[in-house]
Design a protein around this motif. Structure first.
Motif, mmCIF file in Angstrom:
data_model
loop_
_atom_site.group_PDB
_atom_site.id
_atom_site.type_symbol
_atom_site.label_atom_id
_atom_site.label_comp_id
_atom_site.label_asym_id
_atom_site.label_seq_id
_atom_site.Cartn_x
_atom_site.Cartn_y
_atom_site.Cartn_z
ATOM 1 N N ALA A 504 0.840 -1.218 0.000
ATOM 2 C CA ALA A 504 0.000 0.000 0.000
ATOM 3 C C ALA A 504 0.859 1.245 0.000
ATOM 4 N N GLY A 505 1.831 1.268 -0.905
ATOM 5 C CA GLY A 505 2.663 2.449 -1.021
ATOM 6 C C GLY A 505 3.504 2.695 0.213
ATOM 7 N N GLU A 550 -2.099 10.652 1.532
ATOM 8 C CA GLU A 550 -0.778 11.191 1.847
ATOM 9 C C GLU A 550 0.145 11.250 0.641
ATOM 10 N N TYR A 551 -0.388 10.953 -0.523
ATOM 11 C CA TYR A 551 0.446 10.963 -1.728
ATOM 12 C C TYR A 551 0.907 12.392 -2.019
ATOM 13 N N LYS A 552 2.219 12.551 -2.240
ATOM 14 C CA LYS A 552 2.796 13.869 -2.431
ATOM 15 C C LYS A 552 3.190 14.164 -3.873
ATOM 16 N N GLY A 553 3.115 13.149 -4.730
ATOM 17 C CA GLY A 553 3.539 13.339 -6.112
ATOM 18 C C GLY A 553 2.506 14.076 -6.933
ATOM 19 N N PRO A 554 2.738 14.143 -8.232
ATOM 20 C CA PRO A 554 1.757 14.788 -9.125
ATOM 21 C C PRO A 554 0.403 14.087 -9.014
ATOM 22 N N SER A 555 -0.654 14.906 -8.906
ATOM 23 C CA SER A 555 -1.980 14.319 -8.715
ATOM 24 C C SER A 555 -2.417 13.489 -9.908
ATOM 25 N N LEU A 609 -12.572 12.978 -1.003
ATOM 26 C CA LEU A 609 -13.169 13.916 -1.955
ATOM 27 C C LEU A 609 -12.324 15.173 -2.082
ATOM 28 N N GLN A 610 -11.876 15.674 -0.964
ATOM 29 C CA GLN A 610 -11.055 16.890 -1.005
ATOM 30 C C GLN A 610 -9.757 16.659 -1.780
ATOM 31 N N LYS A 611 -9.240 15.448 -1.685
ATOM 32 C CA LYS A 611 -7.991 15.124 -2.384
ATOM 33 C C LYS A 611 -8.214 14.979 -3.883
ATOM 34 N N ILE A 612 -9.242 14.237 -4.265
ATOM 35 C CA ILE A 612 -9.389 13.892 -5.683
ATOM 36 C C ILE A 612 -9.946 15.034 -6.514
ATOM 37 N N VAL A 613 -10.687 15.956 -5.900
ATOM 38 C CA VAL A 613 -11.225 17.058 -6.710
ATOM 39 C C VAL A 613 -10.141 18.020 -7.138
ATOM 40 N N GLN A 614 -8.972 17.895 -6.526
ATOM 41 C CA GLN A 614 -7.866 18.771 -6.901
ATOM 42 C C GLN A 614 -7.108 18.263 -8.120
ATOM 43 N N THR A 615 -7.427 17.069 -8.568
ATOM 44 C CA THR A 615 -6.757 16.518 -9.745
ATOM 45 C C THR A 615 -7.263 17.199 -10.997
ATOM 46 N N PRO A 616 -6.449 17.197 -12.054
ATOM 47 C CA PRO A 616 -6.900 17.848 -13.308
ATOM 48 C C PRO A 616 -8.176 17.233 -13.860
#
Length: 1700
Positions: A504-505, A550-555, A609-616
């Motif tokens: 799991a990363g 907690e992923y810090k790389g490019p979304s 939701l807060q994390k994924i809506v920030q993706t392109p």
């Protein structure tokens, strides 16, 4: 149309109606009735499609021979249709009759007209053909319903279907024969069907043929899902299907409408493959010990035939599922596993991408529906998949992802009761293989496990399974050789040392202990080792989600690395597990543990939701899954989970809001922030054309509102912004959006409608609606009623019924069709609720500007207007809700738009009338629809007179004899009502209680609206048919059920309407003219003690109101109101019966009083029952029949209980009114004394409460009643009630009354202020002022002076005439106060006299000018006051108000003269009365100059009046006599006492003023003429003469007393004034002699006349002389003074001894 169109032959069948019966959609609901109905129709089902016989010449000849009265154009039409459709002519006649009666979209007149036009005939032929096609399809669908559910133990009619199927032994063989026959028919080249068989008809016939074949194939699947298929049948079907290429190279493929045909042929191919696979009995092959028992294993010949046939089909890719299935059978049944041929077949199927073909098959109708056929077919395919995966390794079965997706589809569609968890799902091998990839590839495992969660037991099993996953896999490349040792030739490894593995990363570490054994596997994922070590999968899943957070790389890499996909699948599994827990029984240990695990995932949803809506490019599917997971969590326990979940989502601003915080909304802001959802909608969904997030968001809001509308106003307020956003930004424009996903796009409309429907119906079952709900409702109403949102709603509701029927004919159970039906159902319901709520909460001026309201209520011409579209659904039969909602909507429109329905429907109104009547009479229609139709009729009675005339269809009994009256026409709705109300139907399933109530409600509406013609026609039609209308109507009133059972039964509403009808009939009919049949029934009603029975029912109604639901309480109120009306119109004379009724009534009232605070319905019931008791008590008191029941103490007790609840309403006034009647009219006894004491206190307390709260509410009527009550309780046995004084003093009631009175009198706008309260108070005060103690209470209020001043406002020029009575009563009050308080009140009296002296002068002056009733009354009161003041307080008067006294003396003398003059001239009174009627009013008259009538009066100076007095003058004369008596009393008071002046020579004559002039002429009406001796003698003569003429002493006792008093007072005044003048020194002797002589003659004449009257008068004169008393104005006791011999003796002695 001829009559036979309405009544088709007996031997007929309508398969659409039969299908409705079989499905349970009809009026027939009970198992017994349905069994009878279906068994009687077996003979129509047994032949199948062969029921319809082919066209032949003999049938044509028979039809012509038996044509009878059939019109020629109809006969020719039937023959054309029979030839075109190739049907027996007699059957065609039946079909045409059915069509014309029930399915033709027009009236019977229109049908006749169309038969006469060739172009219209073609249209009718097309419509009749369609009806015939539909009938054939529903024949097969009826069989499908029976075959599909005859072994479904959960179906309510399973036993019925079993019995019916037992009577169809050869059904399957018949269907197989018909299928084979159908395959061989070629419809394209038929030349025997006539000229109407065009290319278009050929296409329709071909499509119909394929539809029927598909329906038969579905029947075969259903049948053989329960009964095994023989090998012979299997071989036969396989060969038959091969002959036409399994539908792939069908003989009709070249028809013109090839697109529609292709869809049906694809369905046919899938059905045929499924039938063959079902015939293979793959399920048996999975049992290893039963393979040898398989039918194909035993029948080698059949096996070989099948083998040969299928091998020949191997080149067709579409048949790859069949190839794979047969390859598996060969592998299992053949000794060498089928050898190379088996592998070839299997490889060919895999190469043809078999799983993709199966997936495509499942997306074809009917496999993509929720029908029984779809369920059976999916089970068949799942059995194949199970057998294949158990037999072969998944790596050899082609695309693994397709295989998993297919397995997921099949498991997800497995019925709950057919699922048995992981171990018995049938795909255990596939699941075991998928678990072996954990954690390298968890997607297959997650997909399979998610689809297995059907029940709570399954979920608990899956939760435990994941908690202890048996395998942990890792790639061989990550495992060093020195870490393991090899076993079993290298196929197995053993771990030498413990090994930590990060997954799991890197967020989760699993430690594999040393010695763990692992299996080496070479899979499609690569070479890996599967360690046999149990792992907690939930921890891994949680770590996977945490790694995303907690992923810090490019979304953008999150999608590439597969994080989104895994997260979505994990959350989807959590969602499904939570859904299965929504049984609300999650209290055991296993459930609690699982919910605790799920909580860890749910708490991270908002973070995800807060994390994924920030993706392109946000992942739509993951967002949707997060929302649905949150919904499932809330549904488990809304009370505990809803608020926290909303708070979390508000933190990330997911929902649209008005400010930054979310919950703390600013109501002043007009704009809202779109939130995360708004951004996703604009930037993601609209761009991609997929709207899964929108659908999920609306579903989320629905879940939240379902909870908050009932439990949490704050949450509802927060969500109101989101609702507004959804309606304006989504619902208002979604139809214009580009869409790549028609399913989600179509679901937007349905979900928005569900949201609106939820809000609009949120207050339906609430006693008290929260303000937030009302505000939200108003917002939704405003949005839906205006602009483009209203247009969208109307567009969804405007799908024509023809369009829907076309879709249903092709794919009746397909999701798109069901979605359209849902949209229609919700649209109709929302429109109905919108109109209901609009009229309740929207002001009338705003309502007129409502766009939606105008559209629905504005008549428009044409078949496409909204009302016509809605009415078109009355022809719809496949869905029960749509016609019912259409009728309900028409009813609502009728309510809000009177007289509009006829205009909107236009020429179709007769057709609508016909279909309504047909559906009302049909046994195949649901009772709710029939009730709705009857309710539409009820509303039409009130608001739609034009439509009502059509519904009633009244016609003359004989056209040439109108005097015979009216009767019911053939199309009258009342025919159906009367038929239903037959006693044989009542109490049976033919007339359920609600339908019975609706029928009687219609009759009640006719009686209420007084539709005399309809009522006459009903009675005539009933008697003409031998039906007793009244006996049928009143039949339920003779029910022997226990009163409590009736009170809790739906029959209560029916009986309420019946009682109301009888009450109205008796009210509007004279007792002697009552219908004889009704009188007979009512006599029976009384003899069978029905009054007593229903009185007990009323008692039970009151006692069961609290245990009933709000809907049933409405019936309780209705019954109480009807029972009240019924008893009010009855003439009850039986004292025992009345006592029983009143006893039950008071007992019911006592119960309700104790529970008055429970609910609003209790208050309404109490109001009704107290009103009825008041009526009964009043009638008993009026008839002077008092029942010894001890009512007063019970009423007082009720009042005490009632007042303690602080619930003051209509019932309170009824209680006081009842008590008032009992106090005033019932005989008093000792037991009532304490009750009256309590009643006084209650009355004072209630009166004080109202007076103190006077500014807040208008309680005038109640105040008046309480004042009357205090007045009635004032005296007991003509003595003052001391408890009354105590209570009134303690409560300061008199002070409050006086304060309120002064306040009312000082009001500037008397034209607006009610005068009833001041009048009542003044009457009350005047009454109690007769006693000293109560008078002192009035004086101590300190309000007398203010009252005296404010009274002046009552006779101002601007005052209402009624206010003069207040002034009159004030005079009476002052007079009585003076009499009671004597010298203590004289100053107040003189103040009153000084303030109003100008008015008094005007009053006395105006008497001779215009003696109207008001002036006479005021003058009488004024003279009584002056007489009372002059009697004892003459010196005070003269001392303080000398000018006033002089003015009064002068006016009294003038008034005395005027009264005598008018009494002697009755004709003058009559003419004056006529002149008075021409004047504007009394106020202006008294200000008129005295000369205004002088000329008119002068003409009567010498007029000699007749002896007879006109009757209209009598009342005026009585008033004048009373005024004259008071005037004489006043003059006597200021004259010397006759005895004193006669015997006391020391009397100072100069002290008294002579009042009479020495003149003995008859008085005449002239200005400023003083009274003379002749005037007073004339008064005495008139009184004595009038006494002689009185014939009825009892009737004129008061007048008799007044005349007696006037005679005594006049003679006394004459003698006193004569002696005074004789003692005067300034009078000449000549004048004195003249006085002696003339007066002696006049007195002698008067005495002689009086003596003569005493001897001959019929009136009995008292032998006793009473002391002279003034006539007390306004008193209830007239002076009891009579003329006697004593006064005449005195007169005689006076003349003899003094006058000489």
């Amino acid at each position: 149309m001829a009559d036979d169109l309405v009544r088709p032959p007996v031997q007929t069948i309508c398969y659409q109606e039969l299908w409705s019966v079989a499905m349970g959609f009809s009026f027939v609901q009970s198992t017994k009735a349905m069994e009878k109905e279906l068994l009687s129709s077996v003979k129509y089902l047994r032949p199948g499609l062969d029921y319809f016989k082919p066209y032949n010449e003999s049938s044509m000849n028979q039809l012509k021979e038996n044509a009878g009265n059939i019109p020629e154009n109809q006969l020719q039409f039937v023959l054309k249709a029979a030839k075109l459709l190739n049907i027996d002519c007699r059957q065609m006649k039946v079909l045409v009759d059915q069509f014309a009666t029930s399915y033709f979209r027009g009236s019977k007149e229109k049908f006749n007209q169309m038969l006469s036009e060739e172009k219209a005939v073609k249209i009718l032929l097309s419509d009749v053909s369609n009806h015939y096609f539909v009938e054939r399809l529903y024949l097969l669908r009826t069989l499908g319903c029976i075959v599909g559910y005859f072994q479904d133990e959960d179906h309510p009619y399973q036993k019925v279907y079993t019995d019916v199927l037992a009577n169809l032994p050869d059904m399957m063989q018949t269907l197989l024969d018909q299928l084979e026959k159908s395959f061989k028919v070629d419809l394209r080249s038929s030349t025997t069907r006539g000229p109407y068989y065009t290319n278009e008809m050929v296409t329709r016939f071909c499509l119909q043929k394929v539809k029927e074949e598909c329906e038969i194939l579905e029947l075969i699947i259903l049948y053989h899902s329960q009964y095994p298929m023989s090998t012979a049948t299997l071989v036969k079907l396989l060969k038959l299907f091969k002959e036409h290429g399994f539908g792939l190279n069908y003989c009709l493929s070249d028809v013109h409408d090839n697109d529609r045909l292709t869809q049906h042929l694809s369905c046919m191919s899938a059905l045929e493959q499924t039938i063959i696979i079902e015939g293979f009995d793959v399920e048996l092959l999975q049992e290893s010990d039963a393979i040898e028992e398989h039918a194909l294993a035993k029948n080698k010949e059949a096996f070989n035939q099948i083998d040969t046939t299928i091998k020949s089909l191997s080149d067709q890719q579409e048949l790859s599922p069949l190839l794979l299935c047969w390859a598996t059978i060969r592998y299992l049944l053949m000794t060498d596993q089928g050898g190379v041929e088996t592998h070839k077949l299997g490889d060919r199927a895999v190469a043809n991408k078999v799983w993709r073909h199966v997936i495509q098959l499942l997306h074809i109708y009917p496999f993509n529906s929720d029908s029984k056929v779809a369920s059976v077919s999916k089970r068949v395919i799942r059995e194949v998949l199970s057998c294949v995966t158990r037999t072969f390794h998944e790596d050899s079965l082609g695309d693994y992802s397709d295989l998993i997706y297919l397995a997921t589809m099949l498991l997800g569609n497995t019925p709950k009761h057919g699922h048995e968890g992981i171990s018995n799902c049938g795909l255990e091998a596939l699941l075991s293989s998928a678990v072996g990839y954990f954690p390298l590839n968890i997607e297959p495992m997650l997909m399979l496990l998610s689809s297995m969660t059907k029940t709570q037991s399954d979920s608990l099993q899956i939760h435990a399974y994941i908690s202890n996953l048996p395998v942990f896999a890792e790639f061989i490349t990550t495992c060093a050789r020195d870490e393991v040792e090899s076993l079993e030739d290298g196929a197995v490894w053993r771990l030498i040392n413990s090994k930590p593995i990060r997954t799991a990363g890197g967020m989760h570490t699993v430690r594999i202990p040393h010695g763990t054994v692992g299996q080496l596997v070479d899979s499609h994922c690569g070479a890996m080792v599967q360690w046999q070590h149990q792992v907690d999968g939930w921890k891994f899943f949680l770590a996977e989600i945490q790694s995303v957070l907690e992923y810090k790389g490019p979304s953008s890499d999150l999608e590439l690395l597969g994080y989104f996909k895994k997260t979505q699948l994990i959350l989807h599994l959590v969602e499904n597990l939570l859904i299965s827990m929504q049984t609300k029984s999650s209290c055991d240990t296993g459930c609690m543990a699982m919910l605790e695990t799920m909580h860890q995932f749910v708490d991270k949803l908002h973070q995800i939701l807060q994390k994924i809506v920030q993706t392109p490019i946000p992942p739509i599917k993951l967002v949707e899954t997060c929302l649905r997971c949150a919904m499932a969590w809330i549904d488990v326990n809304p009370k505990s989970h809803a608020n926290k979940t909303v708070s979390q989502f508000s933190q990330i601003r997911y929902f649209p809001s008005k400010d930054e915080i979310g919950f703390n909304l600013s109501s002043t802001s007009s704009k809202y922030h779109p939130g995360v959802y708004g951004a996703l909608l604009t930037e993601c969904e609209k761009v991609n054309g997929s709207f899964d997030i929108t659908v999920a968001t609306i579903d989320f809001m629905i879940i939240l509102l379902e909870y908050s509308l009932n439990h949490d106003e704050k949450m509802s307020s927060y969500l109101s912004i989101s609702v507004e956003f959804i309606l304006t930004e989504v619902f208002g424009s979604y139809q214009m959006w580009h869409s790549n996903d028609s399913t989600s796009w179509g679901n937007i409309g349905v979900r928005c409608l569900e949201l609106c429907h939820l809000i609009l119906c949120s207050s339906t079952n609430m006693d008290v609606v929260p303000d937030t709900n009302l505000k939200l409702q108003k917002t939704v109403v405003n949005l839906l009623s205006h602009g483009n949102i209203a247009d969208v709603l109307l567009n969804l509701a405007c799908v024509s019924v023809d369009t829907l029927h076309s879709l249903l004919a092709n794919k009746p159970f397909s999701p798109p069709v069901l979605s359209i039906i849902d949209a229609l159902r919700l649209s109709f319901s929302i429109l109905n609720n919108l109109l209901r709520i609009e009229s309740a909460i929207v002001p009338s001026d705003e309502l007129e500007s409502s766009y939606l309201h105008n559209i629905l209520t504005t008549p428009s011409v044409g078949d496409n207007n909204l009302i016509s579209v809605i009415a078109g659904y009355l022809y719809h039969r496949q869905n029960v809700a749509l016609p019912r909602l259409a009728v309900s909507l028409l009813r609502r429109i009728s309510l809000i738009a009177p007289m509009s329905l006829h205009a909107c429907l236009g020429p179709n109104v007769a057709a609508i009338r016909d279909i309504l009547l047909v559906r009302l009479q049909s046994r195949a229609d649901d009772k709710s629809l029939k009730i709705g139709i009857l309710e539409l009729f009820v509303v039409s009675v009130q608001t739609q007179p034009g439509v009502l005339e059509l519904f009633l269809d009244l016609e003359q009994v004989e056209q040439d004899k109108p005097e015979l009256g009216l009767t019911l026409g053939k199309w009258s709705c009342l025919n159906a009502v009367l038929e239903m109300l037959k006693p044989a139907n009542q109490g049976t399933e033919n007339l359920p209680p609600r339908l019975h109530a609706a029928s009687v409600k219609l009759l009640n509406a006719l009686w209420v609206d007084r539709r005399h013609s309809a009522l006459q026609a009903i009675k005539f039609a009933s008697s003409n048919r031998g039906l007793g209308f009244w006996s049928s109507l009143l039949y339920p009133l003779f029910s022997e059920n226990h009163p409590k059972d009736i009170a809790m039964n739906e029959l209560l509403e029916t009986c309420a309407h019946v009682f109301n009808i009888v009450a109205l009939e008796q009210f509007y009919t004279n007792h002697g003219d009552l219908d004889k049949s009704l009188a007979k029934v009512m006599k029976e009603f009384s003899e069978k003690k029905r009054f007593e029975h229903w009185s007990k029912v009323l008692l039970c109604v009151s006692k069961t109101v609290l245990t009933s639901n709000p809907f049933e309480r409405r019936y309780h109120q209705m019954f109480a109101s009807a029972w009240k009306s019924f008893l009010s119109t009855m003439k009850l004379i039986d004292g025992t019966l009345i006592k029983i009724i009143m006893e039950d009534l008071i007992e019911a009232i006592e119960f309700l009083v104790n529970v008055i605070d429970s609910c609003a319905e209790v208050t309404t019931l109490l109001n009704l029952m107290t009103s009825l008791l008041l009526h009964l008590v009043y009638k008993q008191m009026k008839s002077k029949k008092y029942l010894e029941m001890g009512l007063l103490p019970r009423i007082v007790f009720c009042l005490q209980t009632f007042e303690s609840s602080q619930e003051r309403n209509e019932a309170s006034s009824h209680f006081y009114a009842i008590a008032l009647h009992l106090v005033k009219y019932s005989p008093s006894n000792e037991s009532d004394r304490s009750s009256k004491t309590d009643l006084v206190q209650l009355t004072c307390q209630h009166l004080n409460f109202i007076l103190q709260d006077d500014e807040k509410s208008d309680n005038t009527e109640m105040t008046l009643l309480l004042i009357r009550m205090l007045e009635a309780l004032f005296e007991v046995k003509n003595e003052i009630n001391h408890s009354w004084l105590s209570s009134v003093s303690h409560e300061s009631s008199i002070h409050l009354l006086m304060t309120s009175l002064v306040k009312k009198l000082t009001c500037h706008d008397h034209a607006v202020t009610s005068v009833s309260f001041p009048i009542a108070v003044m009457q009350f005060l005047s009454h109690i002022a007769t006693h000293e103690n109560s008078a002192r209470i009035i004086q101590r209020t300190g309000q007398i002076s203010e009252l005296c001043l404010s009274i002046a406002n009552t006779y101002s020029n601007k005052a209402n005439k009624k206010w003069l009575e207040v002034y009159h009563l004030s005079i009476v009050l002052m007079t009585r106060m003076l009499g009671s308080l004597s010298y203590d009140f004289v100053d107040d009296m003189l103040d009153f006299l000084g303030v109003h002296q100008e008015r008094i002068y005007q009053c006395l002056t105006a008497l001779r000018l215009n003696p109207n009733s008001s002036l006479l009354r005021e003058t009488n009161h004024t003279m009584a006051m002056l007489a009372a003041l002059s009697k004892r307080f003459l010196h005070q008067w003269k001392f303080k108000l000398r000018a006033s006294f002089d003015m009064a003396l002068y006016q009294v003398v003038i008034t005395c003269h005027s009264c005598v003059a008018m009494l002697l001239h009755p004709r003058l009174l009559k003419e004056t009365a006529k002149l008075k009627e021409k004047r504007e009013g009394y106020v202006k008259v008294i200000s008129t100059p005295a000369r205004s009538l002088s000329a008119h009066q002068a003409s009567f100076k010498s007029y000699a009046d007749d002896e007879t007095v006109p009757q209209d003058v009598t009342a005026v004369q009585q008033r004048l006599v009373s005024i004259l008596g008071n005037s004489l009393d006043f003059l006597n008071n200021i004259s010397p006492n006759i005895c004193q002046i006669m015997f006391d020579q020391a009397v100072d004559s100069e002290e008294y003023t002579p009042l009479l002039t020495v003149n003995f002429g008859s008085p005449s009406i002239e200005q400023d003429v003083e009274a003379s001796f002749g005037t007073i003698i004339s008064a005495a003569n008139f009184s004595l003469s009038a006494l002689h003429k009185l014939e009825n002493l009892n009737r004129f006792q008061s007048y008799h007393d007044s005349l007696s008093f006037v005679a005594d007072a006049a003679l006394t005044l004459v003698m006193s004034q004569c002696l005074l003048l004789l003692k005067q020194t300034n009078i000449s002797n000549r004048t004195k002699q003249f006085l002696r002589r003339e007066l002696a003659d006049e007195l002698n004449s008067c005495a002689r006349n009086a003596s003569r009257h005493l001897r001959h008068s019929s009136s009995s004169i008292s032998p006793q002389s009473s002391p002279m008393k003034p006539l007390q104005s306004g008193s209830s006791r007239s002076p009891a003074v009579t003329t006697s011999k004593t006064i005449l003796d005195l007169v005689g002695a006076f003349v003899k001894q003094i006058m000489p």
